[in-house]
Structures are given as structure tokens and as C-alpha cells.
Design an enzyme around this catalytic site. Sequence first.
Site, short mmCIF file in Angstrom:
data_model
loop_
_atom_site.label_atom_id
_atom_site.label_comp_id
_atom_site.label_asym_id
_atom_site.label_seq_id
_atom_site.Cartn_x
_atom_site.Cartn_y
_atom_site.Cartn_z
N GLY A 125 0.83 -1.20 0.00
CA GLY A 125 0.00 0.00 0.00
C GLY A 125 0.86 1.25 0.00
O GLY A 125 2.00 1.23 0.48
N GLN A 144 2.95 10.05 1.01
CA GLN A 144 4.26 9.39 1.12
C GLN A 144 5.18 9.72 -0.05
O GLN A 144 6.39 9.49 0.04
CB GLN A 144 4.09 7.87 1.22
CG GLN A 144 3.45 7.41 2.52
CD GLN A 144 3.32 5.91 2.57
OE1 GLN A 144 2.40 5.35 1.99
NE2 GLN A 144 4.26 5.26 3.23
N CYS A 149 5.65 0.00 7.57
CA CYS A 149 5.34 1.14 6.72
C CYS A 149 6.55 1.48 5.86
O CYS A 149 7.68 1.47 6.35
CB CYS A 149 4.98 2.34 7.61
SG CYS A 149 4.63 3.85 6.69
N LEU A 150 6.30 1.77 4.58
CA LEU A 150 7.41 2.11 3.68
C LEU A 150 8.11 3.40 4.12
O LEU A 150 9.24 3.65 3.71
CB LEU A 150 6.90 2.27 2.24
CG LEU A 150 6.38 0.98 1.59
CD1 LEU A 150 5.80 1.28 0.21
CD2 LEU A 150 7.49 -0.06 1.47
N HIS A 202 -4.42 1.64 7.48
CA HIS A 202 -3.06 2.19 7.51
C HIS A 202 -2.90 3.29 6.46
O HIS A 202 -2.40 4.38 6.77
CB HIS A 202 -2.07 1.04 7.26
CG HIS A 202 -0.64 1.45 7.22
ND1 HIS A 202 0.29 1.00 8.13
CD2 HIS A 202 0.04 2.28 6.37
CE1 HIS A 202 1.47 1.55 7.84
NE2 HIS A 202 1.35 2.31 6.78
N GLU A 203 -3.37 3.02 5.24
CA GLU A 203 -3.18 4.00 4.15
C GLU A 203 -4.07 5.22 4.35
O GLU A 203 -3.64 6.35 4.11
CB GLU A 203 -3.45 3.36 2.78
CG GLU A 203 -2.52 2.20 2.41
CD GLU A 203 -1.05 2.48 2.67
OE1 GLU A 203 -0.60 3.64 2.56
OE2 GLU A 203 -0.33 1.52 3.03
N HIS A 253 -2.69 7.70 6.68
CA HIS A 253 -1.67 8.58 6.08
C HIS A 253 -2.28 9.88 5.56
O HIS A 253 -1.63 10.91 5.55
CB HIS A 253 -0.97 7.88 4.91
CG HIS A 253 0.21 7.03 5.30
ND1 HIS A 253 1.32 7.52 5.94
CD2 HIS A 253 0.46 5.71 5.11
CE1 HIS A 253 2.20 6.54 6.13
NE2 HIS A 253 1.70 5.42 5.64
ZN ZN Z 1 2.60 3.59 5.75
#
Ligand code: ZN
Length: 169
Positions: free
Chosen positions: A45, A50, A92-93, A134-135, A138
Site C-alpha cells: 500500500g 508518502q 510502513c514504507l 493504515h493507508e 496517512h
Molecule cells: Zn505507511
Amino acid sequence: MIRPILHYGAPALRQTARPVSAFTPDLSTLVTDMIETMHAAPGIGLAAPQVGEALRVVALDLSVGARPDDLLVLINPEWVSREGMQLEEESCLSLPGLTATVARPARVVVRGRDLKGETVEVSGDGLLARALQHEIDHLDGILFIDRLRGIQRQLLLRDWTRRQPRERS
Ligand code: ZN
């Protein structure tokens, strides 16, 4: 085009993203870039903040490119319902290498728009429910570590920060 993914500490990750108001070619380009960036990372995701775009756009793909049907793009997502509770590890990225167990609702329904501006509704449980939350977090400047208790968050972040290569500027 693969875009650089912002890491924890970048102010853009803490902003509230604004709704998309026009379904333009620029938006399509952003979504294409987000999908490419997510697959390359690799991740399941990615949210527009991000990659430094303060827009309410998320991309998800639990198969990381293996199954085209798994690809999901949601623009201006809104919760229809969230219920139950699940406790699973999350990462998380924007915080590479940090994992923690986070409590999330177990089942969700979310409504948003697709790239053509048409309304889409998605329901999911398990990993999909977790990834959607989660997304969408953000988009409100919330990172998964914010869902942890204060002490645990501080310890994990201190350890993570210590492991990061020094920025050259
Ligand atoms: Zn994330």
C-alpha cells in the site's frame, strides 16, 4: 515513474491531505507513479502524502503486482463502517525496518472514487482491512506508530532513528 518515498521526519507525512476535486491526466499520472513506486518498494500500500502529494489518494495491492484484480485505487475514501478488532504486525514504507503489533478494526467498508470519478465501495477484513486503515491514516498525517502506546512508540522510534544513515546536506 518511481518516486522517492518520504521517510519518518518529513513534514509532508504529518499534513492532512486535501480531497481530489478534478479527475485530470495529472491525477492519472500520480496514480500510475504511486502503483509503480509501491510495486518497486515492494509494498502492499502507498498513500499520496508518502510521495509528497497532499491529496486524498491511496493505492493498495496485497499481491504486490502478482494478481491484477488485487490492485485497488481509492480517491477521497470515507469510512462506511469499521467493526471488530484484530492485532497483527504492521510496517510502513516510510519507516523501513520497523515493525510493531497494532490494534485495528477487523472488518471495514470504505467508499471512495476511482480514477474516472465513479463511486466505488470496498469491503475487507484481515490484511485488507488493516492495509486500508493504515493507508487512509496517512491521509490525515497519522503513522502506524501513532497507534502504539507512548513508551513503546518512543523506544521503537529511538532505535529506528539510530539505525538510519546520516543525511548528507
Ligand atoms: Zn505507511
